[in-house]
Motif scaffolding. Structure first.
Motif, mmCIF file in Angstrom:
data_model
loop_
_atom_site.group_PDB
_atom_site.id
_atom_site.type_symbol
_atom_site.label_atom_id
_atom_site.label_comp_id
_atom_site.label_asym_id
_atom_site.label_seq_id
_atom_site.Cartn_x
_atom_site.Cartn_y
_atom_site.Cartn_z
ATOM 1 N N ALA A 81 0.826 -1.208 0.000
ATOM 2 C CA ALA A 81 0.000 0.000 0.000
ATOM 3 C C ALA A 81 0.860 1.258 0.000
ATOM 4 O O ALA A 81 0.551 2.238 -0.704
ATOM 5 C CB ALA A 81 -0.930 -0.012 1.209
ATOM 6 N N THR A 82 1.943 1.247 0.760
ATOM 7 C CA THR A 82 2.828 2.414 0.807
ATOM 8 C C THR A 82 3.519 2.613 -0.534
ATOM 9 O O THR A 82 3.644 3.748 -1.023
ATOM 10 C CB THR A 82 3.867 2.252 1.926
ATOM 11 O OG1 THR A 82 3.195 2.008 3.170
ATOM 12 C CG2 THR A 82 4.724 3.503 2.062
ATOM 13 N N LEU A 84 2.400 1.705 -3.501
ATOM 14 C CA LEU A 84 1.419 2.209 -4.463
ATOM 15 C C LEU A 84 1.145 3.691 -4.232
ATOM 16 O O LEU A 84 1.070 4.481 -5.183
ATOM 17 C CB LEU A 84 0.127 1.405 -4.359
ATOM 18 C CG LEU A 84 0.206 -0.057 -4.811
ATOM 19 C CD1 LEU A 84 -1.109 -0.772 -4.544
ATOM 20 C CD2 LEU A 84 0.578 -0.158 -6.289
ATOM 21 N N SER A 85 1.010 4.079 -2.978
ATOM 22 C CA SER A 85 0.756 5.485 -2.664
ATOM 23 C C SER A 85 1.909 6.375 -3.116
ATOM 24 O O SER A 85 1.693 7.452 -3.687
ATOM 25 C CB SER A 85 0.528 5.637 -1.159
ATOM 26 O OG SER A 85 0.329 6.990 -0.813
ATOM 27 N N MET A 86 3.136 5.918 -2.902
ATOM 28 C CA MET A 86 4.305 6.724 -3.260
ATOM 29 C C MET A 86 4.525 6.802 -4.765
ATOM 30 O O MET A 86 5.219 7.706 -5.248
ATOM 31 C CB MET A 86 5.556 6.166 -2.577
ATOM 32 C CG MET A 86 5.556 6.310 -1.062
ATOM 33 S SD MET A 86 7.137 5.832 -0.308
ATOM 34 C CE MET A 86 8.176 7.235 -0.792
ATOM 35 N N GLY A 88 1.958 6.994 -6.917
ATOM 36 C CA GLY A 88 0.790 7.623 -7.518
ATOM 37 C C GLY A 88 -0.312 6.680 -7.927
ATOM 38 O O GLY A 88 -1.164 7.029 -8.754
ATOM 39 N N LYS A 89 -0.339 5.496 -7.331
ATOM 40 C CA LYS A 89 -1.376 4.520 -7.648
ATOM 41 C C LYS A 89 -2.298 4.347 -6.445
ATOM 42 O O LYS A 89 -1.893 4.599 -5.307
ATOM 43 C CB LYS A 89 -0.741 3.183 -8.041
ATOM 44 C CG LYS A 89 0.128 3.279 -9.299
ATOM 45 C CD LYS A 89 0.742 1.935 -9.648
ATOM 46 C CE LYS A 89 1.611 2.041 -10.899
ATOM 47 N NZ LYS A 89 2.220 0.738 -11.265
ATOM 48 N N PRO A 90 -3.531 3.913 -6.663
ATOM 49 C CA PRO A 90 -4.481 3.807 -5.542
ATOM 50 C C PRO A 90 -4.092 2.709 -4.555
ATOM 51 O O PRO A 90 -3.975 1.538 -4.931
ATOM 52 C CB PRO A 90 -5.816 3.496 -6.222
ATOM 53 C CG PRO A 90 -5.455 2.938 -7.565
ATOM 54 C CD PRO A 90 -4.171 3.591 -7.960
ATOM 55 N N ALA A 91 -3.904 3.106 -3.305
ATOM 56 C CA ALA A 91 -3.533 2.144 -2.274
ATOM 57 C C ALA A 91 -4.741 1.414 -1.713
ATOM 58 O O ALA A 91 -4.586 0.379 -1.049
ATOM 59 C CB ALA A 91 -2.787 2.853 -1.150
ATOM 60 N N ASP A 92 -5.944 1.934 -1.988
ATOM 61 C CA ASP A 92 -7.135 1.287 -1.431
ATOM 62 C C ASP A 92 -7.502 -0.002 -2.159
ATOM 63 O O ASP A 92 -8.483 -0.663 -1.807
ATOM 64 C CB ASP A 92 -8.321 2.250 -1.413
ATOM 65 C CG ASP A 92 -8.699 2.772 -2.791
ATOM 66 O OD1 ASP A 92 -8.067 2.363 -3.785
ATOM 67 O OD2 ASP A 92 -9.629 3.600 -2.878
#
Length: 327
Positions: A81-82, A84-86, A88-92
């Motif tokens: 999740a981290t 993906l967030s870093m 620019g992709k959806p972490a949800d």
């Protein structure tokens, strides 16, 4: 850890199918399945702890299988999740399901050794700690070899996969069931004291903060290790993931000495099983101050060189402890 270094750390860990493709959902579960897709980012040139979670493709959905421990499944979901967030992709898109404790116990129960009061040395750096001319015997996700040090039977035990967090505690419980009298864990910890430069000192102790409570265990080393030069001691903090160790966490634990996911569960398991446990770790990174060496550049030649020196010191301390008190 600075954002660029954190991203590098995550890139080393995240399965290539996640880095190379987009998914509608990514679900992390507990399972040791080497028949699934193996990550191309698994480390090479290592005897132990090189296997990473595997993956199964189900159309636009990905199932990620981490060795079944609650801490490891949670940690690996945080890693994904981290990352993906870093990037620019959806972490949800990331969810996780903690393994049933029975599944975790069954996975660790595949460890089978004939022990009779042996000292078991488990963890990291075993290629340097074990006799160079010894032969490794392989089991289901692990390997071991025997030696004698000052008349004491010693077993070196390494795992091909991670024994992150609570899994390490289950390993100690299993070793006690098999007949181990003492367990020594060799690994790496993060320092919470800003003055300790990574890869220059060793850490030991017999107390950890686990789930907000201090726990202690019978220490294999007693006062022996702390009396050696370059060995730092203090209260350890058990944390299930470095990704939970933010500034607020650091402020809360500033008076403590070290952090890692395994030492606390292993100490508790040893105490409950009535055996001695000791840890002697390389201080690999510092959470309280920036230093050039951290968890993102562990393969740098200078880091490897410094750690090799410290592993030799660990080897000497264990041998001298056994010479002083073999039983």
């Amino acid at each position: 850890m600075a954002p660029d270094r954190l991203l590098r750390y995550l890139q080393i860990k995240v399965h290539h199918l996640i880095q190379d493709h987009d998914w509608d959902s990514i679900h992390v579960v507990g399972g040791y399945d080497r028949e699934a897709v193996i990550s191309t980012h698994e480390k090479t040139g290592k005897l132990f702890n090189f296997e990473r979670p595997t993956a199964e493709v189900h159309g636009r959905d990905l199932i990620v299988k981490a060795f079944p421990g609650a801490d490891y499944v949670h940690h690996y979901a945080l890693i994904i999740a981290t990352y993906l967030s870093m990037t620019g992709k959806p972490a949800d898109t990331v969810t996780y399901e903690l393994p049933d404790p029975m599944l975790s116990r069954e996975a660790v129960a595949k460890l089978g050794l004939e022990l009779d009061g042996d000292l078991v040395i488990v963890g990291w750096g075993l290629a340097h700690l074990a006799p160079a001319d010894g032969a490794w015997t392989y089991g289901h996700g692990y390997a071991w070899q025997r030696a004698q040090i000052h008349g004491r039977r010693v077993v070196y035990l390494g795992f091909l996969h991670s024994i992150w967090g609570d899994v390490a505690g289950r390993v100690v419980t299993r070793l006690a069931e098999l007949g181990a009298r003492d367990v020594v864990y060799v690994g790496k910890v993060g320092a919470l004291n800003p003055d300790i430069e990574p890869n220059t000192r060793l850490a030991t102790g017999n107390t950890s903060l686990v789930g907000g409570s201090l726990v202690a265990w019978p220490d294999f080393f007693g006062d022996f290790a702390t009396a050696q030069p370059g060995v730092h001691t203090g209260i350890h903090v058990t944390s299930p993931s470095i990704l939970l160790e933010n500034r607020d966490w650091l402020t809360e634990h500033a008076e403590h000495a070290f952090v890692d996911p395994e030492i606390g569960p292993m100490g508790v398991a040893a105490r409950d099983a009535g055996i001695d446990f000791g840890y002697l770790h390389v201080i690999s990174n510092n959470l309280a101050r920036h230093y050039p060496a951290d968890l993102s550049n562990e393969r740098h030649s200078d880091v490897v060189r410094r750690r090799t020196v410290l592993i030799r010191q660990i080897q000497d301390i264990v041998a001298n402890r056994l010479a002083a008190r073999p039983i």
